[in-house]
Scaffold this motif. Structure first.
Motif, PDB file in Angstrom:
ATOM      1  N   GLN A  63     -13.293  15.802  38.988  1.00 43.94           N
ATOM      2  CA  GLN A  63     -12.302  14.749  39.104  1.00 43.94           C
ATOM      3  C   GLN A  63     -12.322  14.198  40.515  1.00 43.94           C
ATOM      4  OE1 GLN A  63      -8.185  15.790  38.452  1.00 43.94           O
ATOM      5  NE2 GLN A  63      -7.514  13.679  38.617  1.00 43.94           N
ATOM      6  N   HIS A  64     -12.050  12.913  40.632  1.00 43.80           N
ATOM      7  CA  HIS A  64     -11.805  12.319  41.941  1.00 43.80           C
ATOM      8  C   HIS A  64     -10.723  11.255  41.772  1.00 43.80           C
ATOM      9  CE1 HIS A  64     -14.313   8.862  40.783  1.00 43.80           C
ATOM     10  NE2 HIS A  64     -13.690   8.218  41.756  1.00 43.80           N
ATOM     11  N   GLU A  65      -9.950  11.073  42.824  1.00 40.36           N
ATOM     12  CA  GLU A  65      -8.866  10.094  42.793  1.00 40.36           C
ATOM     13  C   GLU A  65      -8.630   9.601  44.203  1.00 40.36           C
ATOM     14  OE1 GLU A  65      -5.276  10.730  40.306  1.00 40.36           O
ATOM     15  OE2 GLU A  65      -4.213  10.582  42.226  1.00 40.36           O
ATOM     16  N   GLU A  66      -8.252   8.327  44.307  1.00 35.30           N
ATOM     17  CA  GLU A  66      -7.902   7.770  45.605  1.00 35.30           C
ATOM     18  C   GLU A  66      -6.704   6.851  45.431  1.00 35.30           C
ATOM     19  OE1 GLU A  66     -10.733   4.125  46.542  1.00 35.30           O
ATOM     20  OE2 GLU A  66     -11.873   5.933  46.033  1.00 35.30           O
ATOM     21  N   ARG A  67      -5.912   6.795  46.477  1.00 37.93           N
ATOM     22  CA  ARG A  67      -4.736   5.934  46.482  1.00 37.93           C
ATOM     23  C   ARG A  67      -4.698   5.181  47.790  1.00 37.93           C
ATOM     24  NH1 ARG A  67       1.671   7.522  45.763  1.00 37.93           N
ATOM     25  NH2 ARG A  67       2.437   5.397  46.061  1.00 37.93           N
ATOM     26  N   ASP A  68      -4.397   3.900  47.678  1.00 40.04           N
ATOM     27  CA  ASP A  68      -4.212   3.055  48.855  1.00 40.04           C
ATOM     28  C   ASP A  68      -2.996   2.191  48.565  1.00 40.04           C
ATOM     29  OD1 ASP A  68      -4.402   1.699  51.194  1.00 40.04           O
ATOM     30  OD2 ASP A  68      -6.345   0.782  50.784  1.00 40.04           O
ATOM     31  N   GLY A  69      -1.875   2.544  49.161  1.00 43.31           N
ATOM     32  CA  GLY A  69      -0.621   1.844  48.858  1.00 43.31           C
ATOM     33  C   GLY A  69      -0.152   2.215  47.469  1.00 43.31           C
ATOM     34  N   ASP A  70       0.113   1.189  46.654  1.00 40.71           N
ATOM     35  CA  ASP A  70       0.578   1.438  45.292  1.00 40.71           C
ATOM     36  C   ASP A  70      -0.530   1.345  44.261  1.00 40.71           C
ATOM     37  OD1 ASP A  70       3.163   1.888  46.124  1.00 40.71           O
ATOM     38  OD2 ASP A  70       3.727  -0.226  45.995  1.00 40.71           O
ATOM     39  N   VAL A  71      -1.778   1.370  44.687  1.00 46.75           N
ATOM     40  CA  VAL A  71      -2.914   1.289  43.776  1.00 46.75           C
ATOM     41  C   VAL A  71      -3.616   2.644  43.732  1.00 46.75           C
ATOM     42  CG1 VAL A  71      -5.114   0.166  43.297  1.00 46.75           C
ATOM     43  CG2 VAL A  71      -3.230  -1.169  44.256  1.00 46.75           C
ATOM     44  N   VAL A  72      -3.731   3.187  42.532  1.00 51.15           N
ATOM     45  CA  VAL A  72      -4.401   4.476  42.325  1.00 51.15           C
ATOM     46  C   VAL A  72      -5.607   4.235  41.423  1.00 51.15           C
ATOM     47  CG1 VAL A  72      -4.171   6.812  41.396  1.00 51.15           C
ATOM     48  CG2 VAL A  72      -2.227   5.732  42.528  1.00 51.15           C
ATOM     49  N   LYS A  73      -6.747   4.799  41.806  1.00 49.04           N
ATOM     50  CA  LYS A  73      -7.972   4.710  41.013  1.00 49.04           C
ATOM     51  C   LYS A  73      -8.581   6.095  40.940  1.00 49.04           C
ATOM     52  CE  LYS A  73      -9.096   0.094  42.677  1.00 49.04           C
ATOM     53  NZ  LYS A  73     -10.084  -0.710  43.394  1.00 49.04           N
ATOM     54  N   GLY A  74      -9.172   6.407  39.806  1.00 49.74           N
ATOM     55  CA  GLY A  74      -9.821   7.701  39.709  1.00 49.74           C
ATOM     56  C   GLY A  74     -10.565   7.873  38.408  1.00 49.74           C
ATOM     57  N   SER A  75     -11.194   9.019  38.266  1.00 49.62           N
ATOM     58  CA  SER A  75     -11.877   9.363  37.022  1.00 49.62           C
ATOM     59  C   SER A  75     -12.019  10.875  36.957  1.00 49.62           C
ATOM     60  CB  SER A  75     -13.246   8.699  36.942  1.00 49.62           C
ATOM     61  OG  SER A  75     -14.131   9.303  37.854  1.00 49.62           O
ATOM     62  N   TYR A  76     -12.184  11.352  35.736  1.00 48.71           N
ATOM     63  CA  TYR A  76     -12.512  12.760  35.541  1.00 48.71           C
ATOM     64  C   TYR A  76     -13.424  12.876  34.342  1.00 48.71           C
ATOM     65  CZ  TYR A  76      -8.910  12.951  31.863  1.00 48.71           C
ATOM     66  OH  TYR A  76      -8.159  12.726  30.739  1.00 48.71           O
ATOM     67  N   GLY A  83     -20.271  19.878  22.882  1.00 46.44           N
ATOM     68  CA  GLY A  83     -21.442  19.527  23.661  1.00 46.44           C
ATOM     69  C   GLY A  83     -21.408  18.122  24.233  1.00 46.44           C
ATOM     70  N   THR A  84     -20.444  17.294  23.841  1.00 44.31           N
ATOM     71  CA  THR A  84     -20.345  15.955  24.395  1.00 44.31           C
ATOM     72  C   THR A  84     -19.632  16.003  25.746  1.00 44.31           C
ATOM     73  OG1 THR A  84     -18.249  15.542  23.252  1.00 44.31           O
ATOM     74  CG2 THR A  84     -20.277  14.863  22.123  1.00 44.31           C
ATOM     75  N   VAL A  85     -19.743  14.917  26.492  1.00 49.67           N
ATOM     76  CA  VAL A  85     -19.069  14.808  27.785  1.00 49.67           C
ATOM     77  C   VAL A  85     -18.050  13.685  27.675  1.00 49.67           C
ATOM     78  CG1 VAL A  85     -19.340  14.331  30.240  1.00 49.67           C
ATOM     79  CG2 VAL A  85     -21.095  15.631  29.028  1.00 49.67           C
ATOM     80  N   ARG A  86     -16.807  13.992  27.967  1.00 49.54           N
ATOM     81  CA  ARG A  86     -15.744  12.978  27.965  1.00 49.54           C
ATOM     82  C   ARG A  86     -15.492  12.551  29.402  1.00 49.54           C
ATOM     83  NH1 ARG A  86      -9.615  14.252  26.523  1.00 49.54           N
ATOM     84  NH2 ARG A  86     -10.548  16.266  26.873  1.00 49.54           N
ATOM     85  N   THR A  87     -15.553  11.249  29.668  1.00 54.83           N
ATOM     86  CA  THR A  87     -15.289  10.703  30.995  1.00 54.83           C
ATOM     87  C   THR A  87     -14.135   9.713  30.870  1.00 54.83           C
ATOM     88  OG1 THR A  87     -17.616  10.920  31.595  1.00 54.83           O
ATOM     89  CG2 THR A  87     -16.267   9.469  32.953  1.00 54.83           C
ATOM     90  N   VAL A  88     -13.133   9.870  31.706  1.00 57.31           N
ATOM     91  CA  VAL A  88     -11.971   8.989  31.706  1.00 57.31           C
ATOM     92  C   VAL A  88     -11.888   8.308  33.063  1.00 57.31           C
ATOM     93  CG1 VAL A  88      -9.463   8.843  31.446  1.00 57.31           C
ATOM     94  CG2 VAL A  88     -10.761  10.524  30.114  1.00 57.31           C
ATOM     95  N   GLU A  89     -11.892   6.985  33.051  1.00 53.63           N
ATOM     96  CA  GLU A  89     -11.711   6.208  34.271  1.00 53.63           C
ATOM     97  C   GLU A  89     -10.338   5.565  34.187  1.00 53.63           C
ATOM     98  OE1 GLU A  89     -14.998   3.557  33.985  1.00 53.63           O
ATOM     99  OE2 GLU A  89     -16.395   4.991  34.862  1.00 53.63           O
ATOM    100  N   TYR A  90      -9.527   5.702  35.242  1.00 54.24           N
ATOM    101  CA  TYR A  90      -8.162   5.187  35.173  1.00 54.24           C
ATOM    102  C   TYR A  90      -7.774   4.460  36.454  1.00 54.24           C
ATOM    103  CZ  TYR A  90      -7.174   9.493  37.746  1.00 54.24           C
ATOM    104  OH  TYR A  90      -7.177  10.515  38.660  1.00 54.24           O
ATOM    105  N   THR A  91      -6.807   3.557  36.303  1.00 55.06           N
ATOM    106  CA  THR A  91      -6.215   2.836  37.418  1.00 55.06           C
ATOM    107  C   THR A  91      -4.722   2.735  37.159  1.00 55.06           C
ATOM    108  OG1 THR A  91      -6.521   0.681  36.376  1.00 55.06           O
ATOM    109  CG2 THR A  91      -8.266   1.424  37.847  1.00 55.06           C
TER     110      THR A  91
END
Length: 132
Positions: A63-76, A83-91
């Motif tokens: 997982q990684h996440e970053e915040r700058d002010g009121d904006v949050v971006k990340g994914s895990y 056996g599948t890989v689930r990737t979630v990208e969020y803002t």
């Protein structure tokens, strides 16, 4: 009862006598120093990430996440049991709220179920001798 009242009065007297420079926001006057201005708004900004890769247990994720002010971006991402890989990208921000996009990659592997035939019981015959 009088002892309780005396104890509370003593605690209030001690609290009143202590320097008051640890108030909300850190403002106030420290003995010998002039009052200083305090910025009550600190711009929130951070970045973090982590990863786990335990192939023995199958626990593989990051997982990684970053915040700058009121904006949050990340994914895990994580490896699912099939056996599948689930990737979630969020803002997330004040204008759009929270939004997430989920991706799946890989092919699901479902183990074959092996059905064994039941073991048939065999009748064991023990010869019986009459010794009388």
């Amino acid at each position: 009862m009088i002892a309780k009242i005396a104890l509370v009065a003593m605690a209030l007297a001690i609290a009143h006598a202590l320097p008051q420079h640890y108030g909300y926001g850190g403002h106030g006057i420290i003995a010998g120093h002039a009052a200083h201005a305090v910025d009550y708004y600190a711009h929130p900004k951070y970045h973090f990430e982590y990863a786990v890769a335990d192939h023995h247990t199958g626990d593989i994720k990051n997982q990684h996440e970053e915040r700058d002010g009121d904006v949050v971006k990340g994914s895990y991402s994580l490896h699912e049991a099939d056996g599948t890989v689930r990737t979630v990208e969020y803002t997330a921000d004040d204008h759009n709220g929270f939004n997430a996009v989920v991706h799946r990659s890989g092919h699901a592997a479902h183990p074959q179920v092996v059905r064994h035939q039941p073991i048939l019981a065999q009748k064991i015959v023990v010869p019986h001798h009459n010794y009388y």
